[in-house]
Design a protein around this motif. Structure first.
Motif, short mmCIF file in Angstrom:
data_model
loop_
_atom_site.label_atom_id
_atom_site.label_comp_id
_atom_site.label_asym_id
_atom_site.label_seq_id
_atom_site.Cartn_x
_atom_site.Cartn_y
_atom_site.Cartn_z
N ILE A 178 0.85 -1.19 0.00
CA ILE A 178 0.00 0.00 0.00
C ILE A 178 0.88 1.24 0.00
O ILE A 178 1.76 1.40 0.84
N THR A 179 0.63 2.11 -0.96
CA THR A 179 1.29 3.41 -1.04
C THR A 179 0.21 4.48 -0.88
O THR A 179 -0.79 4.46 -1.60
N LYS A 180 0.42 5.38 0.06
CA LYS A 180 -0.57 6.42 0.33
C LYS A 180 -0.09 7.76 -0.22
O LYS A 180 1.01 8.22 0.10
N LEU A 181 -0.93 8.36 -1.05
CA LEU A 181 -0.63 9.65 -1.65
C LEU A 181 -1.65 10.68 -1.19
O LEU A 181 -2.84 10.37 -1.06
N ARG A 182 -1.18 11.89 -0.98
CA ARG A 182 -2.08 12.99 -0.66
C ARG A 182 -1.91 14.06 -1.74
O ARG A 182 -0.79 14.47 -2.04
N TYR A 183 -3.03 14.46 -2.33
CA TYR A 183 -3.00 15.50 -3.37
C TYR A 183 -3.60 16.78 -2.80
O TYR A 183 -4.73 16.79 -2.33
N GLU A 184 -2.80 17.84 -2.83
CA GLU A 184 -3.26 19.11 -2.28
C GLU A 184 -2.57 20.26 -3.00
O GLU A 184 -1.35 20.23 -3.21
N ASN A 185 -3.37 21.25 -3.40
CA ASN A 185 -2.84 22.45 -4.06
C ASN A 185 -1.96 22.11 -5.28
O ASN A 185 -0.91 22.71 -5.50
N GLY A 186 -2.41 21.11 -6.04
CA GLY A 186 -1.71 20.77 -7.27
C GLY A 186 -0.48 19.92 -7.11
O GLY A 186 0.25 19.70 -8.08
N HIS A 187 -0.22 19.41 -5.91
CA HIS A 187 0.98 18.62 -5.67
C HIS A 187 0.64 17.31 -4.96
O HIS A 187 -0.27 17.25 -4.13
N TYR A 188 1.43 16.27 -5.29
CA TYR A 188 1.29 14.98 -4.62
C TYR A 188 2.38 14.83 -3.57
O TYR A 188 3.53 15.20 -3.80
N LYS A 189 2.01 14.26 -2.45
CA LYS A 189 2.96 13.96 -1.38
C LYS A 189 2.78 12.50 -0.97
O LYS A 189 1.66 12.04 -0.80
N ILE A 190 3.88 11.76 -0.87
CA ILE A 190 3.82 10.37 -0.43
C ILE A 190 3.78 10.34 1.09
O ILE A 190 4.72 10.78 1.75
N ASP A 191 2.68 9.82 1.65
CA ASP A 191 2.56 9.68 3.10
C ASP A 191 3.08 8.33 3.60
O ASP A 191 3.50 8.21 4.74
N ASP A 192 3.00 7.33 2.74
CA ASP A 192 3.53 5.99 3.09
C ASP A 192 3.83 5.31 1.77
O ASP A 192 3.11 5.48 0.79
N PHE A 193 4.91 4.51 1.75
CA PHE A 193 5.32 3.91 0.49
C PHE A 193 5.50 2.40 0.60
O PHE A 193 6.23 1.91 1.46
N ALA A 194 4.78 1.68 -0.26
CA ALA A 194 4.95 0.23 -0.43
C ALA A 194 4.93 -0.52 0.90
O ALA A 194 5.70 -1.46 1.11
N SER A 195 4.02 -0.15 1.78
CA SER A 195 3.94 -0.80 3.08
C SER A 195 3.30 -2.18 2.97
O SER A 195 2.28 -2.36 2.28
N VAL A 196 3.90 -3.15 3.65
CA VAL A 196 3.32 -4.50 3.69
C VAL A 196 3.09 -4.95 5.14
O VAL A 196 2.92 -6.14 5.42
N LYS A 197 3.07 -4.00 6.05
CA LYS A 197 2.87 -4.33 7.47
C LYS A 197 1.56 -5.06 7.69
O LYS A 197 1.46 -5.90 8.58
N HIS A 198 0.55 -4.72 6.89
CA HIS A 198 -0.76 -5.34 7.05
C HIS A 198 -0.77 -6.82 6.63
O HIS A 198 -1.72 -7.54 6.91
N LEU A 199 0.29 -7.27 5.95
CA LEU A 199 0.35 -8.65 5.48
C LEU A 199 1.02 -9.59 6.49
O LEU A 199 1.01 -10.81 6.28
N SER A 200 1.60 -9.04 7.54
CA SER A 200 2.33 -9.89 8.50
C SER A 200 1.38 -10.48 9.54
O SER A 200 0.27 -10.03 9.70
#
Length: 200
Positions: A178-200
C-alpha cells in the motif's frame, strides 16, 4: 482540492503468460489487505481491468461495502502475452528498456511516461469528482504505480523512501503493498510507500 489516494498493487499472480488470476497465496494477501482497508471510510475503488487487479479489488470492495470501477487507464504499461510470440526474456528486455527510457515506445503497450499520464488523468478526475478528504483506493500494477511516481514526484522526495529510487524502481513495490498519496494544491505527497505491514 485535497484527496487521499491508496495505491494497492495486485496480489501474487499465477506465473504464466496472458491475463492471469491471483494464486491461493495471493487470495490470502488480498483478504488481509481488504481487512486492513475495512477500517477506513472508502469513497471509491478503481481497478485495472486485468484479472489479477480486479480479483484483488473485489476482496477490498466486499470488506468495505464498495463497488469496483474498472478503468483501462490503470492497466500495466505492457503485459506478457500482449505481443503474439514474444518470449518472456524478450518481454523483460522490452520492459527494462522502457524503464530506462520513459519516452521509448515499445512495439506493444505504452511508454512509461504514457502510463504515468494515464494514471495521472484518472487520479485528477476522481479527485475532482469526490468531496475533499475522500479516500480513493486504486488497485493497479507495480509498473504503473512506479511509472506514475517517477514521472510525477521530484527525485529528492522519492529518495526519502529509497536512496536509489529511480534506479531500482522495478523492485520496490511488492504484491498487495500500500502506497498512500495525498493530493493538495496541485501537488502529490507520499505519506507511506509500499507498506506490507498489514500482510504480516
Amino acid at each position: 482540492m485535497v484527496s487521499n489516494f491508496i495505491l494497492v498493487r495486485h496480489a501474487l499472480k499465477v506465473k504464466a503468460i496472458g491475463d492471469v488470476s491471483i494464486t491461493p497465496d495471493g487470495v490470502m494477501q488480498a483478504q488481509l489487505t481488504a481487512k486492513h482497508l475495512s477500517g477506513m471510510p472508502v469513497t471509491a475503488i478503481v481497478s485495472s481491468p486485468l484479472r489479477r487487479a480486479k480479483e484483488t479489488a473485489e476482496y477490498i470492495a466486499s470488506a468495505t461495502k464498495s463497488v469496483v470501477i474498472e478503468d483501462t487507464r490503470l492497466r500495466e504499461r505492457a503485459n506478457w502475452g500482449d505481443l503474439p510470440g514474444q518470449t518472456f526474456n524478450e518481454f523483460v528486455e522490452m520492459w527494462e528498456r522502457c524503464t530506462r527510457d520513459p519516452d521509448h515506445i515499445p512495439p506493444i503497450g505504452d511508454s512509461a511516461r504514457k502510463a504515468c499520464e494515464r494514471m495521472s488523468s484518472l487520479l485528477f478526475e476522481f479527485g475532482r469528482k469526490h468531496p475533499p478528504e475522500s479516500n480513493i483506493v486504486i488497485v493497479s500494477h507495480g509498473g504503473c504505480i512506479t511509472d506514475f511516481l517517477v514521472n510525477t514526484i521530484p527525485e529528492t522526495d522519492l529518495n526519502v523512501w529509497h536512496p536509489r529510487f529511480i534506479e531500482v524502481q522495478s523492485n520496490l513495490i511488492p504484491e498487495c503493498s500500500i502506497t498512500k498519496l495525498r493530493y493538495e494544491n496541485g501537488h502529490y505527497k507520499i505519506d507511506d510507500f509500499a507498506s506490507v505491514k498489514h500482510l504480516s
